[in-house]
Scaffold this motif. Structure first.
Motif, PDB file in Angstrom:
ATOM      1  N   CYS A 186       0.805  -1.221   0.000  1.00  0.00           N
ATOM      2  CA  CYS A 186       0.000   0.000   0.000  1.00  0.00           C
ATOM      3  C   CYS A 186       0.839   1.273   0.000  1.00  0.00           C
ATOM      4  O   CYS A 186       0.500   2.246  -0.667  1.00  0.00           O
ATOM      5  N   ASN A 187       1.920   1.259   0.756  1.00  0.00           N
ATOM      6  CA  ASN A 187       2.630   2.509   1.029  1.00  0.00           C
ATOM      7  C   ASN A 187       3.866   2.765   0.183  1.00  0.00           C
ATOM      8  O   ASN A 187       4.345   3.897   0.130  1.00  0.00           O
ATOM      9  N   PRO A 194       2.451   2.676  -5.013  1.00  0.00           N
ATOM     10  CA  PRO A 194       2.775   3.991  -5.560  1.00  0.00           C
ATOM     11  C   PRO A 194       3.926   3.961  -6.556  1.00  0.00           C
ATOM     12  O   PRO A 194       3.899   4.664  -7.575  1.00  0.00           O
ATOM     13  N   ALA A 195       4.945   3.143  -6.273  1.00  0.00           N
ATOM     14  CA  ALA A 195       6.094   3.060  -7.178  1.00  0.00           C
ATOM     15  C   ALA A 195       5.692   2.494  -8.538  1.00  0.00           C
ATOM     16  O   ALA A 195       6.042   3.046  -9.589  1.00  0.00           O
ATOM     17  N   LEU A 196       4.940   1.393  -8.528  1.00  0.00           N
ATOM     18  CA  LEU A 196       4.544   0.774  -9.796  1.00  0.00           C
ATOM     19  C   LEU A 196       3.571   1.648 -10.578  1.00  0.00           C
ATOM     20  O   LEU A 196       3.652   1.743 -11.804  1.00  0.00           O
ATOM     21  N   LEU A 197       2.647   2.297  -9.867  1.00  0.00           N
ATOM     22  CA  LEU A 197       1.704   3.184 -10.559  1.00  0.00           C
ATOM     23  C   LEU A 197       2.443   4.354 -11.199  1.00  0.00           C
ATOM     24  O   LEU A 197       2.185   4.704 -12.360  1.00  0.00           O
ATOM     25  N   THR A 198       3.359   4.939 -10.467  1.00  0.00           N
ATOM     26  CA  THR A 198       4.136   6.060 -11.008  1.00  0.00           C
ATOM     27  C   THR A 198       4.906   5.630 -12.245  1.00  0.00           C
ATOM     28  O   THR A 198       4.972   6.355 -13.242  1.00  0.00           O
ATOM     29  N   SER A 243       7.751   1.748   5.907  1.00  0.00           N
ATOM     30  CA  SER A 243       7.240   1.829   4.529  1.00  0.00           C
ATOM     31  C   SER A 243       7.155   3.281   4.064  1.00  0.00           C
ATOM     32  O   SER A 243       7.450   3.586   2.898  1.00  0.00           O
ATOM     33  N   LYS A 244       6.781   4.178   4.949  1.00  0.00           N
ATOM     34  CA  LYS A 244       6.700   5.595   4.587  1.00  0.00           C
ATOM     35  C   LYS A 244       8.107   6.198   4.435  1.00  0.00           C
ATOM     36  O   LYS A 244       8.316   7.101   3.612  1.00  0.00           O
ATOM     37  N   GLY A 245       9.062   5.694   5.217  1.00  0.00           N
ATOM     38  CA  GLY A 245      10.444   6.135   5.036  1.00  0.00           C
ATOM     39  C   GLY A 245      10.970   5.742   3.670  1.00  0.00           C
ATOM     40  O   GLY A 245      11.694   6.505   3.011  1.00  0.00           O
ATOM     41  N   ALA A 246      10.591   4.548   3.209  1.00  0.00           N
ATOM     42  CA  ALA A 246      10.996   4.094   1.874  1.00  0.00           C
ATOM     43  C   ALA A 246      10.403   4.993   0.793  1.00  0.00           C
ATOM     44  O   ALA A 246      11.053   5.298  -0.216  1.00  0.00           O
ATOM     45  N   LEU A 247       9.171   5.466   1.007  1.00  0.00           N
ATOM     46  CA  LEU A 247       8.537   6.370   0.044  1.00  0.00           C
ATOM     47  C   LEU A 247       9.303   7.691  -0.047  1.00  0.00           C
ATOM     48  O   LEU A 247       9.423   8.281  -1.124  1.00  0.00           O
ATOM     49  N   SER A 248       9.836   8.136   1.073  1.00  0.00           N
ATOM     50  CA  SER A 248      10.645   9.360   1.074  1.00  0.00           C
ATOM     51  C   SER A 248      11.899   9.193   0.219  1.00  0.00           C
ATOM     52  O   SER A 248      12.233  10.063  -0.593  1.00  0.00           O
ATOM     53  N   ILE A 249      12.581   8.073   0.384  1.00  0.00           N
ATOM     54  CA  ILE A 249      13.796   7.826  -0.402  1.00  0.00           C
ATOM     55  C   ILE A 249      13.464   7.661  -1.879  1.00  0.00           C
ATOM     56  O   ILE A 249      14.188   8.157  -2.752  1.00  0.00           O
ATOM     57  N   LEU A 250      12.360   6.994  -2.179  1.00  0.00           N
ATOM     58  CA  LEU A 250      11.930   6.859  -3.568  1.00  0.00           C
ATOM     59  C   LEU A 250      11.710   8.239  -4.187  1.00  0.00           C
ATOM     60  O   LEU A 250      12.047   8.472  -5.353  1.00  0.00           O
ATOM     61  N   THR A 251      11.153   9.153  -3.417  1.00  0.00           N
ATOM     62  CA  THR A 251      10.923  10.518  -3.902  1.00  0.00           C
ATOM     63  C   THR A 251      12.222  11.159  -4.365  1.00  0.00           C
ATOM     64  O   THR A 251      12.281  11.752  -5.457  1.00  0.00           O
TER      65      THR A 251
END
Length: 231
Positions: A106-107, A111-115, A152-160
């Motif tokens: 979810c987190n 988001p990564a695959l959709l982007t 999981s949200k920390g990983a989203l930050s790094i992906l950004t």
């Protein structure tokens, strides 16, 4: 100027309020969530500018469904808001493999695959906004029970940060807003009785403005949005 925007997790909370604000301001908004009911209500209220897409970001066929809707209408996006997410509140020792998979799907993975699927459908100068959390903001206060969610949200930050570099040649900006406590259904389910200092309507108003203008001032940034000191 009218913009085309896609918001995930728009059936409730911040995503729903953000979509409503943008629609009221005359923008074209594509909204996704797993639940059809609340999406339909927004679409009924704004029949010419709101397109609901029932989708689960953990399913590849639903990711294809979202990109297919945009492609079939020859739509290109100005803004992508990766807002969908989930929160599991459990002691670390009790978090199961399924719990970890749910949080990651979810987190970060969804988001990564959709982007990735939508990159070719973004206009030059587009803005991707990832919705993180103060729990995933480095150096912020951490709370028991939120290990999987915060990781999981920390990983989203790094992906950004990574995406901002990778998409720079396309003139696409990517930022992450790390929200503190906001009064949403998700927060109430995870922390019954907790009263947050900011309503989902207030944060939706803020997010709608940032999505349209934030890329003029920021790119590749992890930005805390909280009334409390992150340290």
């Amino acid at each position: 100027m009218q913009k085309k925007i896609l918001i995930t997790g728009a059936s409730r909370g911040i995503g729903h309020e953000t979509a409503k604000t943008l629609l009221k301001n005359g923008h074209i908004v594509f909204i996704t969530a797993r639940s059809a009911d609340k999406l339909s209500r927004l679409a009924d209220e704004f029949p010419t500018t709101c397109t609901p897409i029932v989708a689960d970001l953990s399913k590849d066929e639903d990711l294809d469904k979202i990109s297919g809707v945009l492609q079939s209408g020859k739509h290109k996006l100005d803004v992508l808001i990766n807002n969908a997410g989930s929160l599991i509140n459990k002691p670390f020792a009790d978090i199961s493999r399924d719990d970890w998979q749910t949080q990651l799907d979810c987190n970060i993975i969804g988001p990564a695959l959709l982007t990735g699927k939508l990159t070719q459908l973004l206009n030059e100068g587009a803005h991707i906004v990832n919705i993180g959390s103060m729990g995933g903001f480095m150096g912020s206060s951490k709370f028991p029970g939120l290990s999987a969610y915060s990781a999981s949200k920390g990983a989203l930050s790094i992906l950004t940060e990574c995406l901002a570099v990778e998409l720079m040649s396309k003139n696409i900006s990517v930022n992450c807003l790390c929200f503190g406590a906001v009064q949403t259904e998700m927060l109430e389910n995870a922390f019954p009785g907790l009263q947050a200092p900011v309503s989902s309507t207030e944060m939706g108003n803020y997010l709608s403005e940032f999505a349209l203008t934030g890329h003029k001032y920021f790119n590749g940034k992890i930005l805390p949005v909280s009334l409390a000191d992150p340290n």
